[in-house]
Design a protein around this motif. Structure first.
Motif, PDB file in Angstrom:
ATOM      1  N   ASP A 166       0.779  -1.248  -0.020  1.00 53.27           N
ATOM      2  CA  ASP A 166      -0.066   0.009  -0.038  1.00 53.27           C
ATOM      3  C   ASP A 166       0.951   1.208  -0.045  1.00 53.27           C
ATOM      4  OD1 ASP A 166      -1.871   1.959   0.454  1.00 53.27           O
ATOM      5  OD2 ASP A 166      -2.767   1.033   2.069  1.00 53.27           O
ATOM      6  N   VAL A 167       0.766   2.002  -0.846  1.00 52.71           N
ATOM      7  CA  VAL A 167       1.573   3.254  -1.215  1.00 52.71           C
ATOM      8  C   VAL A 167       1.481   4.353   0.162  1.00 52.71           C
ATOM      9  CG1 VAL A 167       1.706   3.382  -3.731  1.00 52.71           C
ATOM     10  CG2 VAL A 167       0.055   4.328  -2.587  1.00 52.71           C
ATOM     11  N   GLN A 168       0.356   4.031   0.991  1.00 51.65           N
ATOM     12  CA  GLN A 168       0.291   4.832   2.216  1.00 51.65           C
ATOM     13  C   GLN A 168       1.371   4.405   3.148  1.00 51.65           C
ATOM     14  OE1 GLN A 168      -3.695   4.948   3.526  1.00 51.65           O
ATOM     15  NE2 GLN A 168      -4.408   5.927   1.922  1.00 51.65           N
ATOM     16  N   ALA A 169       1.881   3.267   3.184  1.00 50.73           N
ATOM     17  CA  ALA A 169       2.912   2.464   3.755  1.00 50.73           C
ATOM     18  C   ALA A 169       2.762   2.625   5.476  1.00 50.73           C
ATOM     19  CB  ALA A 169       4.248   3.437   3.578  1.00 50.73           C
ATOM     20  N   THR A 170       1.398   2.407   5.831  1.00 51.61           N
ATOM     21  CA  THR A 170       1.047   2.482   6.990  1.00 51.61           C
ATOM     22  C   THR A 170       1.788   1.432   8.035  1.00 51.61           C
ATOM     23  OG1 THR A 170      -0.988   3.396   6.705  1.00 51.61           O
ATOM     24  CG2 THR A 170      -0.676   2.499   8.812  1.00 51.61           C
ATOM     25  N   SER A 171       1.905  -0.020   7.438  1.00 49.92           N
ATOM     26  CA  SER A 171       2.410  -0.893   7.964  1.00 49.92           C
ATOM     27  C   SER A 171       4.122  -0.925   7.940  1.00 49.92           C
ATOM     28  CB  SER A 171       2.200  -2.320   7.124  1.00 49.92           C
ATOM     29  OG  SER A 171       0.602  -2.465   7.561  1.00 49.92           O
ATOM     30  N   ALA A 172       4.653  -0.224   6.838  1.00 49.43           N
ATOM     31  CA  ALA A 172       6.051  -0.198   6.998  1.00 49.43           C
ATOM     32  C   ALA A 172       6.366   1.006   7.953  1.00 49.43           C
ATOM     33  CB  ALA A 172       6.331   0.503   5.492  1.00 49.43           C
ATOM     34  N   ARG A 173       5.700   1.908   8.229  1.00 55.17           N
ATOM     35  CA  ARG A 173       6.209   3.031   9.300  1.00 55.17           C
ATOM     36  C   ARG A 173       5.942   2.340  10.690  1.00 55.17           C
ATOM     37  NH1 ARG A 173       3.214   6.201   5.762  1.00 55.17           N
ATOM     38  NH2 ARG A 173       1.166   6.296   7.191  1.00 55.17           N
ATOM     39  N   PHE A 174       5.095   1.403  10.725  1.00 56.01           N
ATOM     40  CA  PHE A 174       4.747   0.640  12.103  1.00 56.01           C
ATOM     41  C   PHE A 174       6.094   0.004  12.317  1.00 56.01           C
ATOM     42  CE2 PHE A 174       3.895  -3.265  14.257  1.00 56.01           C
ATOM     43  CZ  PHE A 174       3.466  -2.946  15.343  1.00 56.01           C
ATOM     44  N   VAL A 175       6.597  -0.896  11.377  1.00 56.47           N
ATOM     45  CA  VAL A 175       7.828  -1.420  11.548  1.00 56.47           C
ATOM     46  C   VAL A 175       9.134  -0.810  11.788  1.00 56.47           C
ATOM     47  CG1 VAL A 175       9.305  -3.205  10.427  1.00 56.47           C
ATOM     48  CG2 VAL A 175       6.891  -3.663   9.948  1.00 56.47           C
ATOM     49  N   ASN A 176       9.192   0.361  11.084  1.00 57.74           N
ATOM     50  CA  ASN A 176      10.266   1.356  11.342  1.00 57.74           C
ATOM     51  C   ASN A 176      10.027   1.958  12.842  1.00 57.74           C
ATOM     52  OD1 ASN A 176      12.533   2.896  10.326  1.00 57.74           O
ATOM     53  ND2 ASN A 176      10.754   4.803  10.770  1.00 57.74           N
ATOM     54  N   ASP A 177       9.079   2.204  13.301  1.00 57.65           N
ATOM     55  CA  ASP A 177       9.011   2.844  14.767  1.00 57.65           C
ATOM     56  C   ASP A 177       9.192   1.440  15.513  1.00 57.65           C
ATOM     57  OD1 ASP A 177       8.159   5.107  13.743  1.00 57.65           O
ATOM     58  OD2 ASP A 177       5.773   4.706  14.067  1.00 57.65           O
ATOM     59  N   ARG A 178       8.853   0.282  15.213  1.00 58.33           N
ATOM     60  CA  ARG A 178       9.197  -0.797  16.087  1.00 58.33           C
ATOM     61  C   ARG A 178      10.545  -1.157  16.336  1.00 58.33           C
ATOM     62  NH1 ARG A 178       6.001  -5.127  18.139  1.00 58.33           N
ATOM     63  NH2 ARG A 178       7.249  -7.071  18.527  1.00 58.33           N
ATOM     64  N   SER A 179      11.099  -0.612  15.393  1.00 60.49           N
ATOM     65  CA  SER A 179      12.603  -0.883  15.201  1.00 60.49           C
ATOM     66  C   SER A 179      13.327  -0.216  16.567  1.00 60.49           C
ATOM     67  CB  SER A 179      13.515  -0.517  13.866  1.00 60.49           C
ATOM     68  OG  SER A 179      13.148   0.597  13.739  1.00 60.49           O
ATOM     69  N   ASP A 180      12.806   0.860  17.094  1.00 58.78           N
ATOM     70  CA  ASP A 180      13.204   1.641  18.169  1.00 58.78           C
ATOM     71  C   ASP A 180      13.314   0.928  19.390  1.00 58.78           C
ATOM     72  OD1 ASP A 180      13.920   3.842  16.472  1.00 58.78           O
ATOM     73  OD2 ASP A 180      12.005   4.675  16.647  1.00 58.78           O
ATOM     74  N   HIS A 181      12.373  -0.021  19.371  1.00 58.71           N
ATOM     75  CA  HIS A 181      12.309  -1.028  20.541  1.00 58.71           C
ATOM     76  C   HIS A 181      13.117  -2.027  20.463  1.00 58.71           C
ATOM     77  CE1 HIS A 181       8.865   1.320  21.864  1.00 58.71           C
ATOM     78  NE2 HIS A 181       8.443   1.633  20.711  1.00 58.71           N
ATOM     79  N   GLU A 182      14.499  -2.139  20.964  1.00 58.48           N
ATOM     80  CA  GLU A 182      15.270  -3.231  20.788  1.00 58.48           C
ATOM     81  C   GLU A 182      14.914  -4.495  21.668  1.00 58.48           C
ATOM     82  OE1 GLU A 182      19.125  -1.979  21.784  1.00 58.48           O
ATOM     83  OE2 GLU A 182      19.244  -0.354  20.088  1.00 58.48           O
ATOM     84  N   GLU A 183      13.796  -4.185  22.632  1.00 60.55           N
ATOM     85  CA  GLU A 183      13.553  -5.491  23.525  1.00 60.55           C
ATOM     86  C   GLU A 183      12.467  -5.905  22.982  1.00 60.55           C
ATOM     87  OE1 GLU A 183      10.606  -1.856  24.273  1.00 60.55           O
ATOM     88  OE2 GLU A 183      12.558  -2.135  23.885  1.00 60.55           O
ATOM     89  N   LEU A 184      11.790  -5.446  21.755  1.00 55.31           N
ATOM     90  CA  LEU A 184      10.681  -6.376  21.092  1.00 55.31           C
ATOM     91  C   LEU A 184      11.211  -7.149  20.075  1.00 55.31           C
ATOM     92  CD1 LEU A 184       8.090  -3.467  20.978  1.00 55.31           C
ATOM     93  CD2 LEU A 184       8.233  -5.033  22.576  1.00 55.31           C
TER      94      LEU A 184
END
Length: 211
Positions: A38-56
């Motif tokens: 999806d060009v809106q890339a909502t899921s891709a942004r979620f994954v990028n934000d998740r990468s900030d949580h090293e514990e997950l």
């Protein structure tokens, strides 16, 4: 296994469903890749934000548009689960993904504008099964009102029963603020302090995969 989350109506919680399915799978030790088509890339942004949580536990992500059939099949050979998120409309991504997917999951809000897309979607599923006869197609009610007095859910179930090739799951995803919060934090609701939302996603995955 390829799980495709899509449909013909935006705003039904498609990307939210996608990322929460991915989180529940990785939480269970599964090897998962998310394909954002999806060009809106909502899921891709979620994954990028998740990468900030090293514990997950991490979720791998690939962005691909247009004909995504070969991408999905290639990733299926390298990952245990491929979960694809495509735009909420009749798109090339949706149609090509349906020819490769094992499971199609269509989130529906219990509202008439969402349900009005069923007739055309039913035709598209029929066409996809001509090429991919093993495709299993399911519907899940999302963003549903929590007030039991409201009859929207009952009405939606009745309407969906007219389209038997799109099996309606028993799981109901309610309209809860935590689903919006989790998208902003890069976390799944199963990783947050809301037992009702956590149970909904866990039941969805169990029912979808017949665990």
């Amino acid at each position: 296994m390829i799980i495709l989350v899509g449909g013909h109506k935006g705003g039904s919680g498609k990307s939210t469903s996608t990322v929460n399915i991915c989180v529940e799978l990785v939480r269970n030790g599964k090897d998962v890749v998310l394909v954002d088509g999806d060009v809106q890339a909502t899921s891709a942004r979620f994954v990028n934000d998740r990468s900030d949580h090293e514990e997950l536990p991490p979720i791998h992500c690939v962005q691909k548009y247009g004909n995504i059939r070969e991408t999905l099949l290639d990733l299926k050979g390298r990952y245990e689960f491929v979960v694809a998120d495509v735009a909420g409309r009749d798109s090339r991504e949706l149609r090509t993904a349906m020819t490769a997917a094992d499971i199609l999951l269509v989130p529906f809000r219990p509202s008439q504008p969402d349900l009005d897309t069923l007739e055309h979607l039913d035709e598209v599923i029929t066409q996809a099964k001509d090429l991919n006869p093993d495709l299993k197609s399911y519907a899940v009610l999302t963003m549903a009102p929590s007030n039991p007095v409201i009859n929207e859910i009952k009405d939606a179930r009745s309407y969906l029963s007219e389209y038997p090739q799109l099996k309606l799951l028993n799981t109901i995803i309610r309209d809860r603020k935590v689903y919006r919060d989790c998208m902003a934090e890069g976390k799944g609701v199963v990783e947050m302090a809301n037992s009702k939302a956590r149970a909904e996603i866990q039941l969805l995955v169990k029912e979808l995969l017949e665990w």
